[in-house]
Structure formats: C-alpha cells, structure tokens
Enzyme design. Structure first.
Site, PDB file in Angstrom:
ATOM      1  N   ASP A 145       0.816  -1.200   0.000  1.00 31.54           N
ATOM      2  CA  ASP A 145       0.000   0.000   0.000  1.00 31.54           C
ATOM      3  C   ASP A 145       0.859   1.263   0.000  1.00 31.54           C
ATOM      4  O   ASP A 145       2.017   1.250   0.401  1.00 31.54           O
ATOM      5  CB  ASP A 145      -0.922   0.016   1.224  1.00 31.54           C
ATOM      6  CG  ASP A 145      -0.147   0.038   2.532  1.00 31.54           C
ATOM      7  OD1 ASP A 145       0.874  -0.669   2.630  1.00 31.54           O
ATOM      8  OD2 ASP A 145      -0.546   0.764   3.457  1.00 31.54           O
ATOM      9  N   GLU A 146       0.279   2.339  -0.448  1.00 26.95           N
ATOM     10  CA  GLU A 146       0.857   3.689  -0.353  1.00 26.95           C
ATOM     11  C   GLU A 146       2.321   3.755  -0.818  1.00 26.95           C
ATOM     12  O   GLU A 146       3.148   4.431  -0.214  1.00 26.95           O
ATOM     13  CB  GLU A 146       0.727   4.207   1.084  1.00 26.95           C
ATOM     14  CG  GLU A 146      -0.734   4.354   1.501  1.00 26.95           C
ATOM     15  CD  GLU A 146      -0.919   4.681   2.960  1.00 26.95           C
ATOM     16  OE1 GLU A 146      -1.878   5.416   3.282  1.00 26.95           O
ATOM     17  OE2 GLU A 146      -0.140   4.205   3.794  1.00 26.95           O
ATOM     18  N   ALA A 147       2.619   3.036  -1.899  1.00 33.70           N
ATOM     19  CA  ALA A 147       3.970   3.062  -2.476  1.00 33.70           C
ATOM     20  C   ALA A 147       4.070   4.241  -3.438  1.00 33.70           C
ATOM     21  O   ALA A 147       4.352   4.090  -4.629  1.00 33.70           O
ATOM     22  CB  ALA A 147       4.273   1.742  -3.177  1.00 33.70           C
TER      23      ALA A 147
END
Length: 535
Positions: free
Chosen positions: A340-342
């Site tokens: 997530d949230e890369a």
C-alpha cells in the site's frame, strides 16, 4: 432471512426470555431493564449465534461440577482452558476428566452433523448438564466463548466471587458466516511486548476472531529478528513513532506469540510491508537504497515517501532471505507483503516488484496476501487482497479491486471508515486519527460485507472475510489499544461471524458486555450511542 434472528435476540432481552434463568448480580442486567430485575438471557451473545432455542431449566455450576472431555490432546487443552477461566472466580475445583459421568460440562467431538462445518458448535443446557458438541476442536473452543458469555460477568474476575453460576436452559446451534475473521495490531509504529500482544489475543478470542494479522514492519520500525540481515533490528528496530526506544521480537518470542495464538485458534499472519513503508529497512542497509546512502531513522507519521530500489539485485536477495526466514517461523498459510501507499515507486516499478515478491512467497509455500493496491499489479492465483478503501475512495480504485475479484482474487474487507479501530469516535476523542472520517460504534457495526462493494460488481462469493485493523500512530499503551478497540471490536467480529443484524437490537447486547469488560480489566470508551447500564 437477515435480521430475523437478531430481532428474536432483542425480544429475549426485552422480555427476559421465556424459560431462561436469572442471574444473581446487577452486573448482568440487560440495558433495557436497568431499573428492574436483572435478566440472564440466552440471546445476549456476541457475535449473534445462527440459531437460539431457549427453554427448559438452567444449568448451574456447583463445587461438584466436572468437565468431561473426549480424551484427545486438543480437547483436553480446551477443557483445561475452560477450567482456567472458571476456577478463579467460582472457587470450584472443576476437574477435567476423560472418565464418563453424568451431569457437569461435556466437551464432545462428533462428525455426524456436517452443517456445523469446521468451526461450528452446538451448546445444549439443561438442568442435568451442559454439553458442547462440534465436528472440530475449533468449534468446541468457540462454543466455550459462548458459554463464558452466558455466565454472569463476574466469572471473568481473577478472585473468588459470590454468585449463582447459571447458564440459561436451551440450545444454541452456531457456525460462522466467513472463514476469515481477523484482528490486526500494528507493532511497527509503536512496539508492543509479547505479553501485551497475548492480552489482545485473549480479547480477540472472546469474540471468535480467528486471524491475528501482525503488522511487523513500517517506516518507523522493524520488529522481527532476521538472522541474515541483523541490522534490521539493531538499527531499524531501535525507535518508534515519537522517538521512543522501539523494540523487536526475537525468533523465540515470535514463536511464543504464534503458539499462544494457536492455543486460542488464531492463525498468525505476519506482514512485511513492501516496497513502500520501508524507511526502517533503508536506514538499516545503505545498499538497499538506489544511491547507496541510508536515510535517517524516521519517527513521524507521514506515508508514501519511501521505496526499496526495484532495479537492484540486492533488493531481491533481501526479499528472498526475509520471506524464507519468516515462512520458516510461521505455520499459517499466509504471508502479507503490504503493497500500500507506495507513492514513491512508479507504476511500472511497482508491478515489477510485486511480481517478484509474490513469486518468493509462493516459492516458500505460502499464500500471498497484500493490501488492495496489489490489484494494480497482477495478483497471483490464490492471492488475497485486503480492501481498506472507504466511502470517498475513487471509483477507479474500487473498479480495479472489483476487476481483480472477478478474476478470482479473494477479498478481506477492512473499510477504513467502518473497521479501522484507530480512528476517532468523535472529533473530541483524544486518541486516534480521522483521515477516513469519524467511526462511532454504530458506524462500525451498521454495514454488510456481502453488499459493501456490490455497486462495483463484487459478489459475496469473492469476500473471504472481514478484518479490524488497529494502527498505532497515536497508541502507545495497552489502555490505548483497549479504549480504541472496545466497544467497536465486537461489532466488527459480529459482522464477520453472523448474518444480518440491526443496530437497535445489537446495542442492547453490546451494553450488556460492559460489566464483563470491567471484570476483565479492559478499558473501554463509553460511547453515548450505547445505552450502558446504570451504575
């Protein structure tokens, strides 16, 4: 029909329940009868059982009660667990015996009722005895949790109490809606000790949760010893959000958590978050950075700024070593690889990395699990995506998840504005975040996993289950964890176990659990939307 059974529960609570016994203490009063006679109702269980048939005489524990078991290792362990719960408060010896006998509490395995599945049970309470029957040991364990909730709340106390230990007469037949019923604890932002995690495991077990998702790594800290990369803990584990001293689990301590969770029929799912949320990794090993320069350790709460160097061979040596060691320690089927949230990883690099990371998980015999951004790559066959979107999540992202589901990717639902236990109840709540909105107790309960993503074409068959994450950016103590988990956790657990349910009925059952939490020493938030019993 959804909602029919919970309405029956509400009637039992409001009317006192035909043929049910009465408890001896004020701590068991139903919320609707705080000024009247306390009611000990068969229908006050959370999660709501599938079928409740009240009637007949109650069963009463006495100092001659024995726990009769089938003589197998697993059933004996469940019997000893039950005795361990009951002995301190009742003061009764409660011997656990494989010898035949009449009366008492019987724990029996039987393959005859296939409708119970692997986790269902039947509880039969009469004046002559109480019998728990299941096809598998897990079902017996969940039946024990129901039995605990049917006894007066004082049964949870650690010292001897004066009470009439009655279980109302009747039969409960029960099995879960979903096979995946999870609770997640983030030990990366703030570190929590083995004993603190065990305490949370016991709380999850009371509400029939069967997965413990451990978020072990993030920008702020790395929490598991890895022999092949020792600086992950000596450097990456040395701090936490706010600048505390952090900490980590040795392999022996992690195994202790895994085994303790297993004794409560929870499967541990370790998460190694990649390729983003990796500042603790990058600070530990310069060679995993694209410019071979390690960043400083990070103690804030911002996200999306870190990334492993996707083009470096060393990155995949690291991934292989870590997954290999974690898989060897983890008997469960899943390894969660985050994803997530890369935000600091390009789309092409993200796809390249997740393809290779998933292959490593498969190489070591585990099933891939990731946050729902995994759908932006190509989930491997059998992969599970954990959806954490919320009401304001963009349609394109929801459609991406739906597309993966239509290709066979199963979903665990953790909508942030329903199940994120770290979010504030109200704007005045001291602890917690609110980026997904405020999550009062009724909002955490009043949703249906089967239809949550139906507007984008996700059918119930694609939903593996439900999980309640507990992130710890603002939570640093056991009391912090408990105040945010209770009273919301039981509602999420009911959404994972039971079909249907209405808030106006559920809140009455929930209020009745306050005395139980007080007896267990659990700190909880007295939300104004719940009709708590009067002192």
């Amino acid at each position: 029909m959804p909602g029919t059974l919970p309405r029956l529960f509400g009637a039992l609570l409001l009317l006192g329940g035909a043929g049910v016994g009465c408890s001896s203490g004020d701590d068991d009063a139903s919320p609707s009868q705080n000024e009247g006679k306390p009611v000990h109702a068969l229908g006050r269980v959370i999660p709501a059982p599938a079928s409740v048939e009240p009637g007949g005489s109650p069963y009463t524990l006495t100092n001659t009660t024995a726990i009769h078991i089938d003589d197998t290792r697993e059933v004996r362990a469940i019997g000893e667990y039950l005795a361990g719960v009951l002995r301190p408060s009742t003061g009764y010896p409660l011997p656990v015996t494989a010898e035949s006998g009449t009366g008492g509490i019987a724990l029996r395995l039987s393959a005859s009722d296939e409708s119970l599945g692997d986790e269902g049970y039947r509880l039969e309470s009469t004046g002559d005895g109480l019998t728990l029957t299941a096809r598998k040991p897990a079902g017996l364990f969940y039946g024990v949790q129901t039995l605990r909730q049917l006894l007066p709340a004082a049964v949870e106390k650690s010292t001897e109490q004066s009470a009439v230990w009655e279980v109302p007469g009747g039969t409960i037949t029960d099995s879960p809606r979903y096979s995946y019923r999870g609770g997640m604890i983030d030990v990366a932002r703030h570190f929590f000790t083995v004993d603190q995690v065990k305490r949370y495991i016991d709380q999850l077990a009371l509400y029939k949760i069967n997965k413990l998702h451990l978020h072990l790594t993030d920008d702020q800290g790395w929490r598991l010893a890895i022999d092949s990369w020792p600086k992950l803990t000596t450097v990456g584990g040395s701090t936490e959000t706010g600048g505390g001293e952090g900490g980590f689990y040795t392999k022996g301590q992690y195994t202790e958590i895994v085994e303790y969770a297993g004794s409560r029929f929870l499967e541990v799912i370790p998460e190694i978050d990649m390729p983003g949320h990796t500042n603790a990794i990058l600070a530990s090993y310069a060679e995993l950075n694209c410019k071979d320069t390690a960043p400083p350790l990070y103690t804030g709460i911002d996200v999306g700024f870190s990334s492993l160097c996707v083009d470096k061979p060393a990155t995949y040596d690291f991934v292989d070593d870590v997954i290999r060691e974690v898989a060897a320690l983890t008997p469960g089927k899943y390894i969660h690889i985050g994803g997530d949230e890369a935000d600091n990883t390009s789309h092409d690099d993200y796809v390249k990395f997740m393809d290779r990371a998933q292959a490593v998980v498969l190489k070591y015999g585990k099933t891939v699990m990731g946050w729902h951004q995994l759908a932006g790559a190509e989930p491997v066959a059998g992969a599970v995506a954990q959806y954490w979107g919320y009401d304001r999540t963009e349609a394109a992202e929801r459609d991406l998840v739906a597309g993966a589901a239509k290709k066979g990717t199963l979903l665990v639902l953790s909508p942030a504005d329903r199940t994120y236990l770290d979010h504030k109840y109200t704007s005045e709540t001291g602890l917690g975040l609110q980026w997904a909105g405020l999550v009062e107790v009724d909002r955490a309960y009043d949703w249906d996993p089967a239809t949550y993503l139906k507007d984008v074409g996700v059918e119930e068959g694609s939903v593996l289950g439900v999980e309640a994450p507990l992130w710890t950016e603002t939570l640093a103590t056991t009391s912090d964890l408990e105040v945010m988990a209770f009273p919301r956790l039981p509602g999420v657990a009911e959404r994972a176990w039971s079909t249907g349910g209405e808030w106006d009925e559920y809140k009455l059952r929930l209020a009745g659990h306050a005395a139980r939490w007080e007896a267990m020493g659990i700190k909880f938030y007295k939300s104004p939307v719940v009709p708590w019993p009067k002192p």
